[in-house]
Design a protein around this motif. Structure first.
Motif, PDB file in Angstrom:
ATOM      1  N   ILE A 179      -6.410  -4.229  -3.422  1.00 53.42           N
ATOM      2  CA  ILE A 179      -7.268  -3.943  -2.667  1.00 53.42           C
ATOM      3  C   ILE A 179      -7.788  -5.200  -2.151  1.00 53.42           C
ATOM      4  O   ILE A 179      -8.171  -5.369  -0.861  1.00 53.42           O
ATOM      5  CB  ILE A 179      -8.661  -3.215  -3.340  1.00 53.42           C
ATOM      6  N   HIS A 180      -7.715  -6.312  -2.944  1.00 56.93           N
ATOM      7  CA  HIS A 180      -8.382  -7.474  -2.503  1.00 56.93           C
ATOM      8  C   HIS A 180      -7.303  -8.073  -1.570  1.00 56.93           C
ATOM      9  O   HIS A 180      -7.557  -8.863  -0.528  1.00 56.93           O
ATOM     10  CB  HIS A 180      -8.771  -8.549  -3.382  1.00 56.93           C
ATOM     11  N   MET A 181      -5.961  -7.965  -1.831  1.00 57.12           N
ATOM     12  CA  MET A 181      -4.759  -8.321  -0.941  1.00 57.12           C
ATOM     13  C   MET A 181      -4.975  -7.702   0.553  1.00 57.12           C
ATOM     14  O   MET A 181      -4.942  -8.288   1.352  1.00 57.12           O
ATOM     15  CB  MET A 181      -3.617  -8.036  -1.356  1.00 57.12           C
ATOM     16  N   TYR A 182      -5.409  -6.349   0.417  1.00 56.07           N
ATOM     17  CA  TYR A 182      -5.482  -5.829   1.796  1.00 56.07           C
ATOM     18  C   TYR A 182      -6.575  -6.243   2.580  1.00 56.07           C
ATOM     19  O   TYR A 182      -6.798  -6.518   3.692  1.00 56.07           O
ATOM     20  CB  TYR A 182      -5.502  -4.177   1.532  1.00 56.07           C
ATOM     21  N   LEU A 183      -7.765  -6.611   1.651  1.00 48.99           N
ATOM     22  CA  LEU A 183      -9.111  -7.069   2.428  1.00 48.99           C
ATOM     23  C   LEU A 183      -8.800  -8.366   2.864  1.00 48.99           C
ATOM     24  O   LEU A 183      -9.530  -8.627   3.879  1.00 48.99           O
ATOM     25  CB  LEU A 183     -10.182  -7.161   1.334  1.00 48.99           C
ATOM     26  N   ASN A 184      -7.964  -9.267   2.360  1.00 49.98           N
ATOM     27  CA  ASN A 184      -7.685 -10.568   2.853  1.00 49.98           C
ATOM     28  C   ASN A 184      -6.458 -10.772   3.845  1.00 49.98           C
ATOM     29  O   ASN A 184      -5.840 -11.819   4.293  1.00 49.98           O
ATOM     30  CB  ASN A 184      -7.347 -11.468   1.537  1.00 49.98           C
ATOM     31  N   GLY A 185      -5.912  -9.531   4.172  1.00 49.73           N
ATOM     32  CA  GLY A 185      -4.892  -9.531   5.081  1.00 49.73           C
ATOM     33  C   GLY A 185      -3.517  -9.734   4.709  1.00 49.73           C
ATOM     34  O   GLY A 185      -2.512 -10.068   5.309  1.00 49.73           O
ATOM     35  N   ARG A 186      -3.212  -9.702   3.436  1.00 53.68           N
ATOM     36  CA  ARG A 186      -1.820 -10.089   2.722  1.00 53.68           C
ATOM     37  C   ARG A 186      -1.282  -8.700   2.186  1.00 53.68           C
ATOM     38  O   ARG A 186      -1.553  -8.195   1.206  1.00 53.68           O
ATOM     39  CB  ARG A 186      -2.113 -11.007   1.594  1.00 53.68           C
ATOM     40  N   VAL A 187      -0.659  -8.058   3.230  1.00 52.34           N
ATOM     41  CA  VAL A 187       0.022  -6.845   2.968  1.00 52.34           C
ATOM     42  C   VAL A 187       1.519  -7.153   2.623  1.00 52.34           C
ATOM     43  O   VAL A 187       1.868  -7.583   3.781  1.00 52.34           O
ATOM     44  CB  VAL A 187      -0.316  -5.637   3.914  1.00 52.34           C
ATOM     45  N   ARG A 188       2.115  -6.418   1.668  1.00 53.41           N
ATOM     46  CA  ARG A 188       3.407  -6.730   1.578  1.00 53.41           C
ATOM     47  C   ARG A 188       4.105  -5.578   2.397  1.00 53.41           C
ATOM     48  O   ARG A 188       3.648  -4.222   2.292  1.00 53.41           O
ATOM     49  CB  ARG A 188       3.712  -6.410   0.037  1.00 53.41           C
ATOM     50  N   THR A 189       5.061  -5.881   3.075  1.00 54.60           N
ATOM     51  CA  THR A 189       5.995  -4.946   3.990  1.00 54.60           C
ATOM     52  C   THR A 189       7.213  -4.910   3.511  1.00 54.60           C
ATOM     53  O   THR A 189       7.597  -5.575   2.585  1.00 54.60           O
ATOM     54  CB  THR A 189       5.657  -5.170   5.276  1.00 54.60           C
ATOM     55  N   GLY A 190       8.113  -4.203   4.225  1.00 54.67           N
ATOM     56  CA  GLY A 190       9.483  -4.174   3.890  1.00 54.67           C
ATOM     57  C   GLY A 190       9.947  -2.901   3.323  1.00 54.67           C
ATOM     58  O   GLY A 190       9.335  -1.701   3.304  1.00 54.67           O
ATOM     59  N   SER A 191      10.651  -2.923   2.437  1.00 55.04           N
ATOM     60  CA  SER A 191      11.419  -1.881   1.781  1.00 55.04           C
ATOM     61  C   SER A 191      10.536  -1.263   0.576  1.00 55.04           C
ATOM     62  O   SER A 191      10.595   0.097   0.297  1.00 55.04           O
ATOM     63  CB  SER A 191      12.842  -1.939   1.354  1.00 55.04           C
ATOM     64  N   ASN A 192       9.659  -2.004   0.036  1.00 59.97           N
ATOM     65  CA  ASN A 192       8.602  -1.322  -0.919  1.00 59.97           C
ATOM     66  C   ASN A 192       7.493  -1.958  -0.718  1.00 59.97           C
ATOM     67  O   ASN A 192       6.940  -2.961  -1.352  1.00 59.97           O
ATOM     68  CB  ASN A 192       9.177  -2.190  -2.194  1.00 59.97           C
ATOM     69  N   PRO A 193       6.715  -1.383   0.431  1.00 64.03           N
ATOM     70  CA  PRO A 193       5.295  -1.748   0.667  1.00 64.03           C
ATOM     71  C   PRO A 193       4.120  -1.269  -0.307  1.00 64.03           C
ATOM     72  O   PRO A 193       4.364  -0.248  -1.018  1.00 64.03           O
ATOM     73  CB  PRO A 193       5.065  -1.238   2.007  1.00 64.03           C
ATOM     74  N   TYR A 194       3.419  -2.144  -0.541  1.00 68.42           N
ATOM     75  CA  TYR A 194       2.062  -1.545  -1.256  1.00 68.42           C
ATOM     76  C   TYR A 194       1.567  -0.503  -0.286  1.00 68.42           C
ATOM     77  O   TYR A 194       1.101  -0.444   0.850  1.00 68.42           O
ATOM     78  CB  TYR A 194       0.981  -2.793  -1.463  1.00 68.42           C
ATOM     79  N   ILE A 195       0.827   0.341  -1.244  1.00 71.60           N
ATOM     80  CA  ILE A 195      -0.044   1.281  -0.512  1.00 71.60           C
ATOM     81  C   ILE A 195      -1.563   1.025  -0.983  1.00 71.60           C
ATOM     82  O   ILE A 195      -1.675   1.058  -2.218  1.00 71.60           O
ATOM     83  CB  ILE A 195       0.331   2.852  -1.192  1.00 71.60           C
ATOM     84  N   ASN A 196      -2.344   1.108  -0.230  1.00 74.15           N
ATOM     85  CA  ASN A 196      -3.721   0.610  -0.591  1.00 74.15           C
ATOM     86  C   ASN A 196      -4.512   1.542  -1.565  1.00 74.15           C
ATOM     87  O   ASN A 196      -4.330   2.869  -1.019  1.00 74.15           O
ATOM     88  CB  ASN A 196      -4.476   0.397   0.822  1.00 74.15           C
ATOM     89  N   PRO A 197      -4.771   1.045  -2.561  1.00 77.19           N
ATOM     90  CA  PRO A 197      -5.339   1.909  -3.451  1.00 77.19           C
ATOM     91  C   PRO A 197      -6.718   2.985  -2.921  1.00 77.19           C
ATOM     92  O   PRO A 197      -7.062   4.014  -3.181  1.00 77.19           O
ATOM     93  CB  PRO A 197      -5.896   1.207  -4.625  1.00 77.19           C
ATOM     94  N   LEU A 198      -7.406   2.280  -2.118  1.00 79.78           N
ATOM     95  CA  LEU A 198      -8.568   2.907  -1.388  1.00 79.78           C
ATOM     96  C   LEU A 198      -8.007   4.126  -0.471  1.00 79.78           C
ATOM     97  O   LEU A 198      -8.772   5.067  -0.749  1.00 79.78           O
ATOM     98  CB  LEU A 198      -9.219   1.923  -0.528  1.00 79.78           C
ATOM     99  N   VAL A 199      -6.839   3.973   0.007  1.00 80.25           N
ATOM    100  CA  VAL A 199      -6.462   5.197   0.783  1.00 80.25           C
ATOM    101  C   VAL A 199      -6.030   6.227  -0.271  1.00 80.25           C
ATOM    102  O   VAL A 199      -6.220   7.479   0.029  1.00 80.25           O
ATOM    103  CB  VAL A 199      -5.257   4.945   1.548  1.00 80.25           C
ATOM    104  N   LYS A 200      -5.509   5.930  -1.231  1.00 77.53           N
ATOM    105  CA  LYS A 200      -4.965   6.894  -2.281  1.00 77.53           C
ATOM    106  C   LYS A 200      -6.473   7.745  -2.882  1.00 77.53           C
ATOM    107  O   LYS A 200      -6.103   8.784  -3.054  1.00 77.53           O
ATOM    108  CB  LYS A 200      -4.357   6.571  -3.368  1.00 77.53           C
ATOM    109  N   LEU A 201      -7.400   6.917  -2.980  1.00 80.39           N
ATOM    110  CA  LEU A 201      -8.600   7.767  -3.413  1.00 80.39           C
ATOM    111  C   LEU A 201      -9.514   8.308  -2.479  1.00 80.39           C
ATOM    112  O   LEU A 201     -10.353   8.847  -2.668  1.00 80.39           O
ATOM    113  CB  LEU A 201      -9.464   6.682  -4.066  1.00 80.39           C
ATOM    114  N   GLY A 202      -9.158   8.170  -1.091  1.00 77.62           N
ATOM    115  CA  GLY A 202      -9.522   8.913  -0.092  1.00 77.62           C
ATOM    116  C   GLY A 202     -10.882   8.200   0.504  1.00 77.62           C
ATOM    117  O   GLY A 202     -11.746   8.666   1.338  1.00 77.62           O
ATOM    118  N   ILE A 203     -11.123   6.817   0.157  1.00 72.86           N
ATOM    119  CA  ILE A 203     -11.911   6.169   0.603  1.00 72.86           C
ATOM    120  C   ILE A 203     -11.839   5.491   1.887  1.00 72.86           C
ATOM    121  O   ILE A 203     -12.690   5.045   2.406  1.00 72.86           O
ATOM    122  CB  ILE A 203     -12.398   4.991  -0.382  1.00 72.86           C
TER     123      ILE A 203
END
Length: 64
Positions: free
Chosen positions: A38-62
């Motif tokens: 969550i803090h990585m997403y909030l700070n703009g550090r998002v992993r992309t490529g073949s194995n990207p992170y999914i924002n946990p806040l999206v998983k929780l519907g927030i």
């Protein structure tokens, strides 16, 4: 910290409290890994490529 199951990734372990909002106080309880993502997403550090992170806040519907 307390032990339990993370509602975002379903891992068992110690849970952290993340503040979504401070006034009024609104928090969620998640595992350390999801809290870090969550803090990585909030700070703009998002992993992309073949194995990207999914924002946990999206998983929780927030967030979208």
């Amino acid at each position: 910290m307390k032990r339990g199951k993370c509602p975002a990734c379903y891992r068992q372990g110690f849970l952290h409290q993340h503040h979504i909002r401070y006034e009024p106080e609104e928090t969620i309880v998640i595992c350390a890994g999801c809290h870090k993502k969550i803090h990585m997403y909030l700070n703009g550090r998002v992993r992309t490529g073949s194995n990207p992170y999914i924002n946990p806040l999206v998983k929780l519907g927030i967030a979208t």
